[in-house]
Design a protein around this motif. Structure first.
Motif, PDB file in Angstrom:
ATOM      1  N   CYS A  56     -22.969 -17.600 -27.224  1.00 15.10           N
ATOM      2  CA  CYS A  56     -22.506 -17.852 -28.616  1.00 15.10           C
ATOM      3  C   CYS A  56     -23.444 -17.178 -29.508  1.00 15.10           C
ATOM      4  O   CYS A  56     -23.132 -16.972 -30.632  1.00 15.10           O
ATOM      5  N   GLU A  57     -24.610 -16.995 -29.240  1.00 14.98           N
ATOM      6  CA  GLU A  57     -25.666 -16.419 -30.014  1.00 14.98           C
ATOM      7  C   GLU A  57     -25.630 -14.831 -30.236  1.00 14.98           C
ATOM      8  O   GLU A  57     -26.236 -14.406 -31.185  1.00 14.98           O
ATOM      9  N   LYS A  58     -24.990 -14.204 -29.476  1.00 12.80           N
ATOM     10  CA  LYS A  58     -24.877 -12.856 -29.415  1.00 12.80           C
ATOM     11  C   LYS A  58     -24.048 -12.267 -30.709  1.00 12.80           C
ATOM     12  O   LYS A  58     -23.056 -13.063 -31.225  1.00 12.80           O
ATOM     13  N   THR A  59     -24.342 -11.191 -31.329  1.00 10.35           N
ATOM     14  CA  THR A  59     -23.822 -10.761 -32.652  1.00 10.35           C
ATOM     15  C   THR A  59     -22.414 -10.101 -31.916  1.00 10.35           C
ATOM     16  O   THR A  59     -22.211  -9.692 -31.106  1.00 10.35           O
ATOM     17  N   GLY A  60     -21.269 -10.645 -33.043  1.00 12.95           N
ATOM     18  CA  GLY A  60     -19.951 -10.015 -32.605  1.00 12.95           C
ATOM     19  C   GLY A  60     -19.883  -8.345 -32.896  1.00 12.95           C
ATOM     20  O   GLY A  60     -20.724  -7.945 -33.407  1.00 12.95           O
ATOM     21  N   ILE A  61     -18.898  -7.821 -32.364  1.00 12.23           N
ATOM     22  CA  ILE A  61     -18.525  -6.359 -32.595  1.00 12.23           C
ATOM     23  C   ILE A  61     -17.964  -6.102 -34.013  1.00 12.23           C
ATOM     24  O   ILE A  61     -17.728  -7.044 -34.580  1.00 12.23           O
ATOM     25  N   GLU A  65     -15.612 -11.784 -36.524  1.00  9.11           N
ATOM     26  CA  GLU A  65     -16.292 -12.639 -36.790  1.00  9.11           C
ATOM     27  C   GLU A  65     -16.167 -13.838 -35.716  1.00  9.11           C
ATOM     28  O   GLU A  65     -15.230 -14.201 -35.538  1.00  9.11           O
ATOM     29  N   LYS A  66     -17.339 -14.177 -35.265  1.00 11.40           N
ATOM     30  CA  LYS A  66     -17.168 -15.252 -34.006  1.00 11.40           C
ATOM     31  C   LYS A  66     -18.034 -16.515 -34.427  1.00 11.40           C
ATOM     32  O   LYS A  66     -18.895 -16.596 -35.243  1.00 11.40           O
ATOM     33  N   TYR A  67     -17.517 -17.544 -33.822  1.00  9.62           N
ATOM     34  CA  TYR A  67     -18.288 -18.918 -33.941  1.00  9.62           C
ATOM     35  C   TYR A  67     -17.796 -19.560 -32.649  1.00  9.62           C
ATOM     36  O   TYR A  67     -16.803 -19.567 -32.239  1.00  9.62           O
ATOM     37  N   CYS A  68     -19.122 -20.318 -32.381  1.00 10.65           N
ATOM     38  CA  CYS A  68     -18.729 -21.300 -31.172  1.00 10.65           C
ATOM     39  C   CYS A  68     -18.569 -22.751 -31.717  1.00 10.65           C
ATOM     40  O   CYS A  68     -19.461 -23.347 -32.530  1.00 10.65           O
ATOM     41  N   ALA A  69     -17.336 -23.221 -31.519  1.00 11.21           N
ATOM     42  CA  ALA A  69     -17.001 -24.507 -31.926  1.00 11.21           C
ATOM     43  C   ALA A  69     -17.507 -25.664 -31.161  1.00 11.21           C
ATOM     44  O   ALA A  69     -17.090 -25.578 -29.822  1.00 11.21           O
ATOM     45  N   THR A  70     -18.280 -26.649 -31.603  1.00  9.01           N
ATOM     46  CA  THR A  70     -18.731 -27.819 -30.742  1.00  9.01           C
ATOM     47  C   THR A  70     -18.021 -29.073 -30.728  1.00  9.01           C
ATOM     48  O   THR A  70     -18.274 -29.984 -30.226  1.00  9.01           O
ATOM     49  N   SER A  71     -17.122 -29.063 -31.742  1.00  7.32           N
ATOM     50  CA  SER A  71     -16.277 -29.950 -32.019  1.00  7.32           C
ATOM     51  C   SER A  71     -14.915 -29.554 -32.470  1.00  7.32           C
ATOM     52  O   SER A  71     -14.590 -28.552 -32.845  1.00  7.32           O
TER      53      SER A  71
END
Length: 199
Positions: A56-61, A65-71
């Motif tokens: 989740c912490e890696k940069t996207g290509i 746009e990337k995001y880890c949803a925890t809820s």
């Protein structure tokens, strides 16, 4: 084509946004997460937690746009911030676990939304976390299938129309024997992955 739709054994459910936000989701504070869930450092469960956070912490290509949803609330907010509030949400519907079998695509394939979508993939974690990414080079389709045993399914197919920024060692290029950026790459999504598309 031969397909195998399996039920994911990861039955972790979402926490409320308030609870999820109170738990660190960072590789710098992974020890706090282990404590919170009584996970022994060095265990297999600890490795899974650490691996998910690092991914989740890696940069996207480029162009993603990337995001880890925890809820659930954070997934809705991210998706609607990229697509607007007029969205449709789809996922693969199989109904029951099936053994590997031959499926036939039956008439009725439908393109879903525009070329902009947000695709969210469920991760292995102690509670539900979805790795979401938004791109403008993805097309989603709802594909009706019929199994050799008569099983009916509706599968979501996602086609990536620009793969030029992908890692050349990506499994898709090895399987298809193509190079990045030459052809669209399409794949079916498992049942616990979600596609958000603007109408």
């Amino acid at each position: 084509m031969n397909l195998h739709f399996t039920k994911n054994t990861n039955t972790a459910t979402f926490l409320s946004r308030q609870v999820a936000n109170s738990i660190p989701f960072s590789s710098n504070k992974v020890a706090d997460t282990f404590n919170r869930f009584s996970v022994k450092p060095g265990s297999m469960e600890a490795d899974i937690i650490q691996s998910t956070i690092e991914e989740c912490e890696k940069t996207g290509i480029k162009g993603e746009e990337k995001y880890c949803a925890t809820s659930l609330e954070s997934m809705v907010d991210f998706s609607t911030s990229k697509l607007g509030k007029d969205v449709q949400v789809i996922s693969t519907e199989v109904g029951k676990e099936t053994q590997m079998q031959k499926y036939t695509i039956v008439p009725g394939v439908k393109k879903v939304g525009s070329d902009k979508s947000v695709v969210c993939h469920k991760q292995n974690y102690v509670y539900a976390v979805f790795y979401c990414h938004a791109t403008e080079t993805t097309q989603a389709y709802m594909v009706p299938l019929e199994g050799a045993d008569g099983t009916k399914a509706k599968a979501v197919a996602v086609c990536h129309t620009n793969t030029s920024e992908w890692n050349p060692k990506h499994l898709a290029f090895q399987v298809l024997k193509v190079k990045p950026g030459t052809v669209p790459v399409c794949h079916f999504l498992p049942e616990d992955h979600v596609v958000w598309a603007s109408k």
